[in-house]
Write a protein that holds these residues in place. Sequence first.
Motif, PDB file in Angstrom:
ATOM      1  N   HIS A   1      14.450  28.808  11.674  1.00 31.93           N
ATOM      2  CA  HIS A   1      14.470  28.507  10.365  1.00 31.93           C
ATOM      3  C   HIS A   1      15.015  30.679   9.670  1.00 31.93           C
ATOM      4  O   HIS A   1      13.696  30.660   9.350  1.00 31.93           O
ATOM      5  N   HIS A   2      16.262  30.719   9.815  1.00 32.23           N
ATOM      6  CA  HIS A   2      16.773  32.201   9.509  1.00 32.23           C
ATOM      7  C   HIS A   2      17.241  32.210   7.988  1.00 32.23           C
ATOM      8  O   HIS A   2      16.527  32.324   6.995  1.00 32.23           O
ATOM      9  N   ARG A   3      18.240  31.318   7.750  1.00 29.48           N
ATOM     10  CA  ARG A   3      19.472  31.503   6.711  1.00 29.48           C
ATOM     11  C   ARG A   3      19.184  30.029   5.685  1.00 29.48           C
ATOM     12  O   ARG A   3      20.167  29.546   5.468  1.00 29.48           O
ATOM     13  N   ALA A   4      18.544  28.952   7.161  1.00 29.42           N
ATOM     14  CA  ALA A   4      19.142  27.314   7.136  1.00 29.42           C
ATOM     15  C   ALA A   4      18.398  27.505   5.047  1.00 29.42           C
ATOM     16  O   ALA A   4      17.388  28.171   4.478  1.00 29.42           O
ATOM     17  N   VAL A   5      18.708  26.447   4.549  1.00 34.04           N
ATOM     18  CA  VAL A   5      18.608  25.896   3.241  1.00 34.04           C
ATOM     19  C   VAL A   5      17.284  25.435   3.096  1.00 34.04           C
ATOM     20  O   VAL A   5      16.656  26.227   2.446  1.00 34.04           O
ATOM     21  N   GLY A   6      16.786  24.777   4.017  1.00 33.49           N
ATOM     22  CA  GLY A   6      15.104  24.012   3.839  1.00 33.49           C
ATOM     23  C   GLY A   6      15.266  22.525   3.734  1.00 33.49           C
ATOM     24  O   GLY A   6      16.189  21.933   3.333  1.00 33.49           O
TER      25      GLY A   6
ATOM     26  N   GLY B   1      20.346  33.363  -3.349  1.00 40.10           N
ATOM     27  CA  GLY B   1      19.011  34.743  -3.793  1.00 40.10           C
ATOM     28  C   GLY B   1      17.542  33.311  -3.416  1.00 40.10           C
ATOM     29  O   GLY B   1      16.724  33.895  -3.446  1.00 40.10           O
ATOM     30  N   PHE B   2      17.854  32.749  -1.969  1.00 34.57           N
ATOM     31  CA  PHE B   2      16.797  32.311  -1.608  1.00 34.57           C
ATOM     32  C   PHE B   2      15.923  33.027  -0.912  1.00 34.57           C
ATOM     33  O   PHE B   2      16.894  34.573  -0.018  1.00 34.57           O
ATOM     34  N   SER B   3      15.211  33.109  -0.458  1.00 36.22           N
ATOM     35  CA  SER B   3      14.238  34.063   0.734  1.00 36.22           C
ATOM     36  C   SER B   3      14.597  33.340   1.788  1.00 36.22           C
ATOM     37  O   SER B   3      14.992  32.141   2.159  1.00 36.22           O
ATOM     38  N   ARG B   4      14.806  34.346   2.621  1.00 39.31           N
ATOM     39  CA  ARG B   4      15.310  33.744   3.943  1.00 39.31           C
ATOM     40  C   ARG B   4      13.964  33.267   5.170  1.00 39.31           C
ATOM     41  O   ARG B   4      12.946  33.799   5.016  1.00 39.31           O
ATOM     42  N   GLY B   5      13.343  32.295   6.381  1.00 37.93           N
ATOM     43  CA  GLY B   5      12.780  32.455   6.870  1.00 37.93           C
ATOM     44  C   GLY B   5      12.553  33.559   7.812  1.00 37.93           C
ATOM     45  O   GLY B   5      13.476  34.786   7.971  1.00 37.93           O
ATOM     46  N   PRO B   6      11.552  33.276   9.044  1.00 30.48           N
ATOM     47  CA  PRO B   6      10.872  34.476   9.571  1.00 30.48           C
ATOM     48  C   PRO B   6      12.392  34.171  10.677  1.00 30.48           C
ATOM     49  O   PRO B   6      13.031  33.684  11.462  1.00 30.48           O
ATOM     50  N   MET B   7      12.476  35.718  11.345  1.00 30.09           N
ATOM     51  CA  MET B   7      13.534  36.596  12.096  1.00 30.09           C
ATOM     52  C   MET B   7      13.334  37.135  13.086  1.00 30.09           C
ATOM     53  O   MET B   7      13.876  37.158  14.239  1.00 30.09           O
TER      54      MET B   7
ATOM     55  N   SER C   1      29.856  29.913   0.526  1.00 29.73           N
ATOM     56  CA  SER C   1      28.842  31.136   0.518  1.00 29.73           C
ATOM     57  C   SER C   1      26.955  30.619   0.989  1.00 29.73           C
ATOM     58  O   SER C   1      27.649  29.493  -0.023  1.00 29.73           O
ATOM     59  N   GLY C   2      26.092  31.034   1.595  1.00 27.42           N
ATOM     60  CA  GLY C   2      25.146  30.202   1.841  1.00 27.42           C
ATOM     61  C   GLY C   2      24.168  30.675   0.675  1.00 27.42           C
ATOM     62  O   GLY C   2      24.345  31.259  -0.120  1.00 27.42           O
ATOM     63  N   THR C   3      22.927  29.599   0.379  1.00 23.49           N
ATOM     64  CA  THR C   3      21.697  29.976  -0.562  1.00 23.49           C
ATOM     65  C   THR C   3      21.516  31.405  -0.264  1.00 23.49           C
ATOM     66  O   THR C   3      21.109  31.369  -1.952  1.00 23.49           O
ATOM     67  N   VAL C   4      21.376  31.882   0.278  1.00 21.00           N
ATOM     68  CA  VAL C   4      20.724  33.439   0.813  1.00 21.00           C
ATOM     69  C   VAL C   4      20.900  33.848  -0.273  1.00 21.00           C
ATOM     70  O   VAL C   4      20.742  35.155  -1.151  1.00 21.00           O
TER      71      VAL C   4
END
Length: 209
Positions: A142-147, A130-136, A123-126
Amino acid sequence: MSKLIGMMGRKLGMTQVFAGDGQVVPVTVLEVGPCTVLQKKTIKREGYNALQFGFSPNPLSRLKLPEQGHVKKAGLSHGFRYIKEISVDDPDAFEVGQVLTLKDMDMSRLVDVVGVSKGRGFSGTVKRHGFSRGPMGHGSKHHRAVGSVGQSAYPSRVIKGRKMPGRMGGSRVTVKNSMVVDVRPDDNLLLVKGGIPGAINQLIYVRLK
């Protein structure tokens, strides 16, 4: 007779019951026991006092030969899917082959329930942290990337313990101080308030406080 401090069982699912004041209480239904004593362990022979018992009958044909011998030594005609040891003060208060039920537990108002959470795979970080996602929007890359996960200069490495994508779930979880709503020893059922980790029919362990 010495009382047990815990017993194996399985999760049957969730439902709701009505309390005396009319409030709706969400509960998890647990089938606790029956468990059969397979072996008694004593300080004189093994160095500690404990009981070994089995839960969920399994045909002998599904057991390996050493397991079959262990079961036959206890005078049983079938094996078990799950075997566990539990510490007791006086093993001599129990007999090999004895069937243990909820009636053998001095049930308290609060219990700890141990289970294995549902496996969620990689699973991803979101989802995992519970990470916040980026702008859609369409312009965002940068939607659901780690950063960012570290620095380019010092210390030039990813610090240990950084929250990142990975395997989620499938781990041992203990829910402490679960409130006992109802005990039905004739049906081997225990109703506890709230949710319990794991899927339906998942093995659980109920431990008294």
